[in-house]
Design a protein around this motif. Structure first.
Motif, mmCIF file in Angstrom:
data_model
loop_
_atom_site.group_PDB
_atom_site.id
_atom_site.type_symbol
_atom_site.label_atom_id
_atom_site.label_comp_id
_atom_site.label_asym_id
_atom_site.label_seq_id
_atom_site.Cartn_x
_atom_site.Cartn_y
_atom_site.Cartn_z
ATOM 1 N N VAL A 172 1.049 -3.788 4.310
ATOM 2 C CA VAL A 172 1.742 -2.690 3.628
ATOM 3 C C VAL A 172 2.452 -3.323 2.429
ATOM 4 O O VAL A 172 3.660 -3.537 2.432
ATOM 5 C CB VAL A 172 2.723 -1.983 4.573
ATOM 6 C CG1 VAL A 172 3.338 -0.760 3.895
ATOM 7 C CG2 VAL A 172 2.022 -1.569 5.864
ATOM 8 N N ARG A 180 2.074 2.418 1.041
ATOM 9 C CA ARG A 180 3.024 3.111 1.920
ATOM 10 C C ARG A 180 2.917 4.625 1.747
ATOM 11 O O ARG A 180 2.963 5.376 2.725
ATOM 12 C CB ARG A 180 4.442 2.632 1.613
ATOM 13 C CG ARG A 180 5.478 3.046 2.656
ATOM 14 C CD ARG A 180 6.806 2.356 2.428
ATOM 15 N NE ARG A 180 6.693 0.911 2.647
ATOM 16 C CZ ARG A 180 6.738 0.008 1.669
ATOM 17 N NH1 ARG A 180 6.890 0.379 0.415
ATOM 18 N NH2 ARG A 180 6.619 -1.273 1.953
ATOM 19 N N ASP A 228 2.347 6.304 11.227
ATOM 20 C CA ASP A 228 2.474 4.938 10.715
ATOM 21 C C ASP A 228 3.708 4.786 9.824
ATOM 22 O O ASP A 228 4.328 3.716 9.788
ATOM 23 C CB ASP A 228 1.209 4.533 9.952
ATOM 24 C CG ASP A 228 0.096 4.080 10.887
ATOM 25 O OD1 ASP A 228 0.403 3.770 12.051
ATOM 26 O OD2 ASP A 228 -1.061 4.035 10.454
ATOM 27 N N SER A 232 -5.879 3.457 5.025
ATOM 28 C CA SER A 232 -6.023 4.380 3.896
ATOM 29 C C SER A 232 -6.898 3.785 2.795
ATOM 30 O O SER A 232 -7.145 2.572 2.747
ATOM 31 C CB SER A 232 -4.649 4.712 3.310
ATOM 32 O OG SER A 232 -4.093 3.557 2.694
ATOM 33 N N MET A 275 0.046 6.284 3.793
ATOM 34 C CA MET A 275 0.024 6.170 5.243
ATOM 35 C C MET A 275 0.309 7.518 5.892
ATOM 36 O O MET A 275 1.058 8.331 5.345
ATOM 37 C CB MET A 275 1.041 5.126 5.705
ATOM 38 C CG MET A 275 0.672 3.712 5.312
ATOM 39 S SD MET A 275 2.045 2.520 5.406
ATOM 40 C CE MET A 275 2.565 2.681 7.094
ATOM 41 N N HIS A 276 -0.294 7.735 7.075
ATOM 42 C CA HIS A 276 -0.029 8.999 7.756
ATOM 43 C C HIS A 276 1.324 8.949 8.461
ATOM 44 O O HIS A 276 1.971 7.898 8.554
ATOM 45 C CB HIS A 276 -1.167 9.367 8.711
ATOM 46 C CG HIS A 276 -1.270 8.521 9.938
ATOM 47 N ND1 HIS A 276 -0.524 8.748 11.057
ATOM 48 C CD2 HIS A 276 -2.061 7.460 10.224
ATOM 49 C CE1 HIS A 276 -0.826 7.858 11.991
ATOM 50 N NE2 HIS A 276 -1.756 7.071 11.501
ATOM 51 N N TRP A 315 -7.043 -3.250 9.294
ATOM 52 C CA TRP A 315 -5.683 -3.027 8.815
ATOM 53 C C TRP A 315 -5.326 -4.110 7.806
ATOM 54 O O TRP A 315 -5.618 -5.287 8.006
ATOM 55 C CB TRP A 315 -4.711 -3.070 9.987
ATOM 56 C CG TRP A 315 -3.276 -2.856 9.627
ATOM 57 C CD1 TRP A 315 -2.314 -3.817 9.482
ATOM 58 C CD2 TRP A 315 -2.625 -1.603 9.372
ATOM 59 N NE1 TRP A 315 -1.112 -3.242 9.161
ATOM 60 C CE2 TRP A 315 -1.273 -1.882 9.076
ATOM 61 C CE3 TRP A 315 -3.059 -0.280 9.368
ATOM 62 C CZ2 TRP A 315 -0.346 -0.891 8.784
ATOM 63 C CZ3 TRP A 315 -2.141 0.724 9.076
ATOM 64 C CH2 TRP A 315 -0.812 0.416 8.786
#
Length: 283
Positions: free
Chosen positions: A123, A129, A136, A242, A132-133, A120
């Motif tokens: 952000v 951003r 999240d 991502s 992101m899914h 990870w």
């Protein structure tokens, strides 16, 4: 178990080769020391003694109020001292990322290498951003606007893993891309992941909730200060970390050895062989 100077206890488990070069394995968010088993066989093949601690508030390690990522290297140094290690490496998966990079920037005199699978990152940009899914994105919104709700948001995961394992497994499979669904069909992997999550929530949800809170907010770390050899493997189908987050790490960490894994997702545990082989070149 090690007792720290401030009275907290830090629990850990060991994997790999007991006579090998010491490396700390950092678990994901949420996670526990039991997760170190995923790299156990690769560590044995490449000559590493893996020490996998529970971070504060997870498993059997004491919760630490107001913890930041910069606090973790102090705990790691104390554990290394207790075990008699002068120098060591750090490796980890997923939510281990900021803890690995904190050690890389704050422990350059003791740290030999960083090895990371799907770590990870911050952000840090609108592009990250946007990639992101949905879940999240929800966590990110909670972290920035109503941080106190994170504990409530995390509690059901631990309850589900403990009391309704079939639903836990179904949720995991439904929330990942096809590459990870194939991995999670492995009964051993799925069962061990569930047991690690149950252990993660042994004390409740506040450890994971606080860690998610600081992960989704602005970090107190400078990735350009990571000066030790860093090896990162990231699946190009990973929906948790991502591609844009990966590209940010690739651009920002000085001299990083970055590998994109074609057609793989977040749980490509076979990559531990490649990661530890790369780390072994620094021993």
């Amino acid at each position: 178990m090690v007792r720290l100077d401030d009275g907290r206890e830090l629990a850990y488990a060991e994997f790999g080769d007991p006579r090998g070069y010491p490396a700390f394995y950092f678990h994901g968010t949420p996670g526990s020391r039991l997760e170190g088993a995923f790299a156990d066989q690769a560590a044995k093949r490449h000559g590493f003694r893996l020490i996998a601690p529970d971070r504060p508030g997870y498993g059997r390690s004491t919760y630490q109020r107001h913890r930041t990522f910069r606090d973790w290297p102090h705990d790691v140094s104390a554990l290394a001292d207790a075990l008699g290690f002068e120098r060591f490496g750090v490796v980890g998966h997923s939510g281990a990322g900021p803890h690995l990079f904190a050690c890389g920037s704050l422990l350059p005199g003791r740290l030999t290498f960083i090895g990371a699978l799907g770590p990870w990152g911050p952000v840090a940009t609108p592009e990250i951003r946007a990639g992101m899914h949905t879940l999240d994105l929800c966590y990110a919104a909670l972290a920035r606007r109503a941080g106190w709700t994170m504990r409530v948001a995390f509690a059901p995961l631990g309850w589900c893993a403990k009391h309704w394992p079939a639903l836990f497994s179904a949720i995991m499979r439904s929330s990942v891309p096809p590459a990870d669904r194939a991995a999670l069909r492995d009964a051993h992997l799925a069962d061990h992941l569930r047991r690690s999550e149950i252990e993660a929530f042994r004390q409740g949800s506040r450890g994971g909730a606080h860690e998610a809170l600081i992960a989704f907010r602005d970090w107190d770390l400078d990735l350009t200060a990571v000066t030790v050899p860093t090896h990162i493997w990231l699946g190009d189908q990973d929906i948790f970390v991502s591609q844009e987050m990966g590209r940010h790490l690739e651009r920002t960490i000085p001299g990083v050895d970055f590998h994109w894994i074609e057609g793989k997702g977040h749980f490509d545990l076979a990559s531990w062989d490649d990661i530890l082989a790369a780390c072994a070149t620094h021993v």
